[in-house]
Design a protein around this motif. Structure first.
Motif, PDB file in Angstrom:
ATOM      1  N   GLY A   1     -16.916  12.072  40.206  1.00  0.00           N
ATOM      2  CA  GLY A   1     -16.148  11.156  39.382  1.00  0.00           C
ATOM      3  C   GLY A   1     -15.949  11.651  37.968  1.00  0.00           C
ATOM      4  O   GLY A   1     -15.703  10.860  37.053  1.00  0.00           O
ATOM      5  N   ALA A   2     -16.045  12.974  37.764  1.00  0.00           N
ATOM      6  CA  ALA A   2     -15.925  13.554  36.428  1.00  0.00           C
ATOM      7  C   ALA A   2     -15.072  14.807  36.484  1.00  0.00           C
ATOM      8  O   ALA A   2     -15.097  15.551  37.470  1.00  0.00           O
ATOM      9  CB  ALA A   2     -17.301  13.898  35.861  1.00  0.00           C
ATOM     10  N   HIS A   3     -14.296  15.040  35.433  1.00  0.00           N
ATOM     11  CA  HIS A   3     -13.500  16.252  35.305  1.00  0.00           C
ATOM     12  C   HIS A   3     -14.437  17.445  35.186  1.00  0.00           C
ATOM     13  O   HIS A   3     -15.481  17.380  34.536  1.00  0.00           O
ATOM     14  CB  HIS A   3     -12.611  16.156  34.063  1.00  0.00           C
ATOM     15  CG  HIS A   3     -11.457  17.096  34.072  1.00  0.00           C
ATOM     16  ND1 HIS A   3     -11.529  18.361  33.543  1.00  0.00           N
ATOM     17  CD2 HIS A   3     -10.191  16.962  34.560  1.00  0.00           C
ATOM     18  CE1 HIS A   3     -10.357  18.963  33.697  1.00  0.00           C
ATOM     19  NE2 HIS A   3      -9.535  18.136  34.303  1.00  0.00           N
ATOM     20  N   HIS A   4     -14.069  18.564  35.828  1.00  0.00           N
ATOM     21  CA  HIS A   4     -15.004  19.689  35.898  1.00  0.00           C
ATOM     22  C   HIS A   4     -15.327  20.274  34.531  1.00  0.00           C
ATOM     23  O   HIS A   4     -16.440  20.741  34.308  1.00  0.00           O
ATOM     24  CB  HIS A   4     -14.443  20.782  36.809  1.00  0.00           C
ATOM     25  CG  HIS A   4     -15.487  21.765  37.248  1.00  0.00           C
ATOM     26  ND1 HIS A   4     -16.464  21.452  38.166  1.00  0.00           N
ATOM     27  CD2 HIS A   4     -15.731  23.049  36.874  1.00  0.00           C
ATOM     28  CE1 HIS A   4     -17.251  22.497  38.354  1.00  0.00           C
ATOM     29  NE2 HIS A   4     -16.827  23.475  37.587  1.00  0.00           N
ATOM     30  N   ASP A   5     -14.366  20.289  33.618  1.00  0.00           N
ATOM     31  CA  ASP A   5     -14.624  20.833  32.291  1.00  0.00           C
ATOM     32  C   ASP A   5     -15.519  19.924  31.451  1.00  0.00           C
ATOM     33  O   ASP A   5     -15.966  20.319  30.376  1.00  0.00           O
ATOM     34  CB  ASP A   5     -13.298  21.071  31.550  1.00  0.00           C
ATOM     35  CG  ASP A   5     -12.569  22.298  32.087  1.00  0.00           C
ATOM     36  OD1 ASP A   5     -13.212  23.109  32.776  1.00  0.00           O
ATOM     37  OD2 ASP A   5     -11.361  22.437  31.825  1.00  0.00           O
TER      38      ASP A   5
ATOM     39  N   SER B   1     -21.540  16.165  30.736  1.00  0.00           N
ATOM     40  CA  SER B   1     -21.619  14.814  30.185  1.00  0.00           C
ATOM     41  C   SER B   1     -21.254  13.767  31.225  1.00  0.00           C
ATOM     42  O   SER B   1     -21.818  12.662  31.244  1.00  0.00           O
ATOM     43  CB  SER B   1     -20.688  14.684  28.972  1.00  0.00           C
ATOM     44  OG  SER B   1     -19.342  14.995  29.333  1.00  0.00           O
ATOM     45  N   GLY B   2     -20.338  14.075  32.131  1.00  0.00           N
ATOM     46  CA  GLY B   2     -19.942  13.116  33.156  1.00  0.00           C
ATOM     47  C   GLY B   2     -21.047  12.838  34.148  1.00  0.00           C
ATOM     48  O   GLY B   2     -21.284  11.693  34.547  1.00  0.00           O
TER      49      GLY B   2
ATOM     50  N   PRO C   1     -28.548  18.578  34.264  1.00  0.00           N
ATOM     51  CA  PRO C   1     -27.222  18.634  34.894  1.00  0.00           C
ATOM     52  C   PRO C   1     -26.281  19.641  34.241  1.00  0.00           C
ATOM     53  O   PRO C   1     -25.228  19.946  34.795  1.00  0.00           O
ATOM     54  CB  PRO C   1     -26.703  17.201  34.731  1.00  0.00           C
ATOM     55  CG  PRO C   1     -27.465  16.635  33.579  1.00  0.00           C
ATOM     56  CD  PRO C   1     -28.821  17.268  33.645  1.00  0.00           C
ATOM     57  N   GLU C   2     -26.670  20.166  33.089  1.00  0.00           N
ATOM     58  CA  GLU C   2     -25.833  21.165  32.403  1.00  0.00           C
ATOM     59  C   GLU C   2     -25.690  22.455  33.199  1.00  0.00           C
ATOM     60  O   GLU C   2     -24.801  23.276  32.905  1.00  0.00           O
ATOM     61  CB  GLU C   2     -26.407  21.493  31.027  1.00  0.00           C
ATOM     62  CG  GLU C   2     -26.297  20.388  29.997  1.00  0.00           C
ATOM     63  CD  GLU C   2     -27.389  19.346  30.148  1.00  0.00           C
ATOM     64  OE1 GLU C   2     -27.383  18.358  29.397  1.00  0.00           O
ATOM     65  OE2 GLU C   2     -28.274  19.525  31.021  1.00  0.00           O
ATOM     66  N   ILE C   3     -26.534  22.660  34.214  1.00  0.00           N
ATOM     67  CA  ILE C   3     -26.454  23.898  34.984  1.00  0.00           C
ATOM     68  C   ILE C   3     -25.426  23.806  36.110  1.00  0.00           C
ATOM     69  O   ILE C   3     -25.132  24.808  36.764  1.00  0.00           O
ATOM     70  CB  ILE C   3     -27.834  24.283  35.552  1.00  0.00           C
ATOM     71  CG1 ILE C   3     -28.381  23.177  36.463  1.00  0.00           C
ATOM     72  CG2 ILE C   3     -28.805  24.589  34.439  1.00  0.00           C
ATOM     73  CD1 ILE C   3     -28.269  23.433  37.912  1.00  0.00           C
TER      74      ILE C   3
END
Length: 566
Positions: free
Chosen positions: A77-81, A85-86, A325-327
């Protein structure tokens, strides 16, 4: 209006028909001339083909990027870029399940690709396969393999696989370019040039960096800067960047804040950072190259088919992503945050360790993806941590965290990929900062020398070495590994009995490579040797003299020299 007399009307009709025939004939001659130019790979035609290849590959890279975004939106549910944060706002179970679901879909695609021979190996293809095609297979990249590899990689990255999007985009662009070039029947030398055009356009479209795209194609894919290749590759790279800018805007891939002026402290700082970058690049190369081999060995021991590995890898990626999740994914958002100095030192160190492990799991368990983005990610984290530490030690009298993050990004990526010039140009196109670009050039030069000395080649060369081709020693070495004896021997058409040799006498086989043939003839001090077939009772099918073997090698060297220097 006056009309011509009846007696002149037939003459006018004949003249009109003659003019029409002449126009058609001229059109055919013009088209035939153009096709002949294409077949011979001459410059004007190659410029046009470079432009067409750049447009097609640019749109292919654009479609690949949009496919990653679509999968990411469906899974997270989040844009890949903005994945970091999503995902951070999602419940833990969804973060964990995303890579597992992606792994299941990838496993199905790998199974189908293996069953229907769309994949030559049980994995998605990337940059190393394009380089190998240029060096070994006359630029031939199978289109269906490129399409399936792109689909596998889009699902892998969109569902959280920790790898890069540039490698699959380069392979897809190369596959389209190779298919088009071979359809026109142009010579192998021109096919290899168009292969580089496809790679250049893909990199330019991914990073919005046309200069870096062209340099990457020369430095990594072609391995030379021949004059006849410069124009078509440059045109293709610019075309790919224009396609990206039309549809995605002129913003660069990473957001780089303004940098402070460099000081006297930054010279020793850049040197120390280059040493640290070399160490991290070595670790990255080793993990990326050996992880697939070690996982495959363990899977064979446990009797798990390779196509079934991605769901297991998805479990590992999901567990790693729960605390950080930043990875996940390509990691552009996290890289931009590091460039902006938004992370603490200990957190940056944790991201380096976790990203290194996550990328090894992603590649080892047969998710699709490349290594360009992870290398940039690791370098940015290392540089940001180093910049923060040296800033504290000097009281802030340095270029700042963004300066060192950019230098680290270029140094690690350039050293690991064996592409110091193109990564330096990427930094320059991203920052437009002369001081930072000079610092990157110094750091990447030192880091590349140390990394190459420790690993014996770039990450792409090490991946190709698994197939037995050592590109680190140049194309002359590859020729000995690709020319077959059956292609240069004198076939024997009569009764082979008088040419047969006693049991144990030196002989060659028709599928031997030229290197073995020359080595055997030299070691045994032979002027020639019979060539046997491996079929049935191994009859003698030809003869290869030492003179013919050396002459074939000399012709191949001459053709290679002409392609690389003219």
């Amino acid at each position: 209006m006056d009309t011509p007399p009846p007696s002149s009307q037939p003459k006018l009709a004949l003249r009109a028909r003659a003019a029409a025939r002449a126009a058609v004939t001229g059109s055919r001659r013009g088209w035939g001339w153009l096709r002949e130019q294409w077949r011979q790979g001459r410059s004007p035609a190659m410029w046009l083909l470079g432009l067409l290849t750049g447009i097609v590959s640019g749109y292919a890279a654009l479609g690949f990027i949009l496919a990653i975004h679509a999968v990411s939106i469906v899974v997270f549910g989040a844009h890949h870029d903005a994945l970091a944060s999503g995902v951070d706002a999602l419940p833990g179970w969804r973060v964990f399940v995303g890579p597992v679901i992606g792994g299941i879909i990838v496993a199905v695609l790998l199974f189908l690709g293996q069953r229907y021979n769309w994949l030559t190996e049980t994995r998605a293809h990337a940059v190393a396969d394009v380089v190998e095609a240029r060096a070994v297979r006359s630029g031939r990249v199978i289109l269906k393999t490129g399409l399936l590899s792109a689909l596998i990689s889009a699902i892998s990255l969109g569902s959280g696989g920790s790898a890069g999007r540039e490698g699959p985009a380069v392979h897809l662009g190369g596959a389209l370019a190779s298919f088009g070039a071979r359809s026109l029947g142009i010579p192998a030398r021109a096919v290899r040039t168009l292969l580089a055009c496809g790679a250049a356009a893909a990199v330019a479209a991914s990073f919005n960096a046309p200069i870096a795209g062209a340099l990457f194609a020369f430095e990594v894919v072609l391995g030379h800067y021949a004059l006849r290749s410069i124009a078509p590759v440059a045109i293709a790279s610019v075309a790919g960047a224009v396609v990206s800018r039309i549809h995605l805007g002129a913003t660069p891939a990473f957001t780089v804040p303004a940098m402070g002026a460099a000081s006297a402290w930054d010279l020793p700082g850049v040197f120390l950072l280059s040493l640290a970058a070399a160490g991290l690049a070595i670790a990255f190369v080793q993990s990326s190259v050996h992880a697939p081999r070690l996982v495959a060995q363990q899977a064979e021991r446990w009797r798990i088919p390779l196509w079934a590995l991605p769901p297991i890898g998805g479990i590992g990626i999901g567990l790693l992503a729960l605390p950080m999740p930043e990875i996940l994914g390509v990691g552009y958002e996290a890289t931009s945050n590091a460039l902006g100095g938004q992370y603490a030192v200990l957190f940056l160190i944790g991201l380096i360790v976790m990203k290194l492990i996550a990328t090894g799991v992603t590649l080892g368990f047969r998710f699709g993806g490349g290594v360009f983005s992870p290398a940039l990610y690791l370098g940015a984290m290392l540089g940001a941590a180093f910049g923060a530490v040296i800033g504290l030690a000097t009281g802030g009298e340095t270029g700042g965290v963004p300066f060192y993050a950019v230098v680290g990004m270029g140094a690690v990526a350039g050293a690991a990929l064996g592409a110091p010039l193109s990564t330096t140009l990427i930094v320059f196109e991203l920052t437009a900062n002369y001081e930072a670009s000079v610092a990157v050039l110094v750091a990447v030069s030192i880091a590349t020398v140390l990394t190459q000395a420790a690993t014996g080649g770039s990450i792409f060369q090490k991946q190709i070495l698994r197939h037995g081709y050592d590109l680190s020693r140049g194309q002359s070495r590859v020729l000995l590994q690709t020319i077959r004896v059956r292609d240069i021997m004198a076939p024997f058409e009569g009764d082979a009995a008088d040419m047969d040799t006693a049991s144990g006498a030196p002989s060659l086989y028709d599928d031997d490579y030229l290197g073995r043939a020359i080595g055997l003839l030299s070691a045994e001090s032979l002027d020639g040797a019979p060539v046997r077939s491996r079929a049935d009772n191994q009859p003698v099918v030809g003869w290869l003299s030492r003179a013919d073997a050396h002459a074939a090698y000399a012709r191949a060297l001459e053709a290679t020299h002409e392609e690389e220097h003219l």
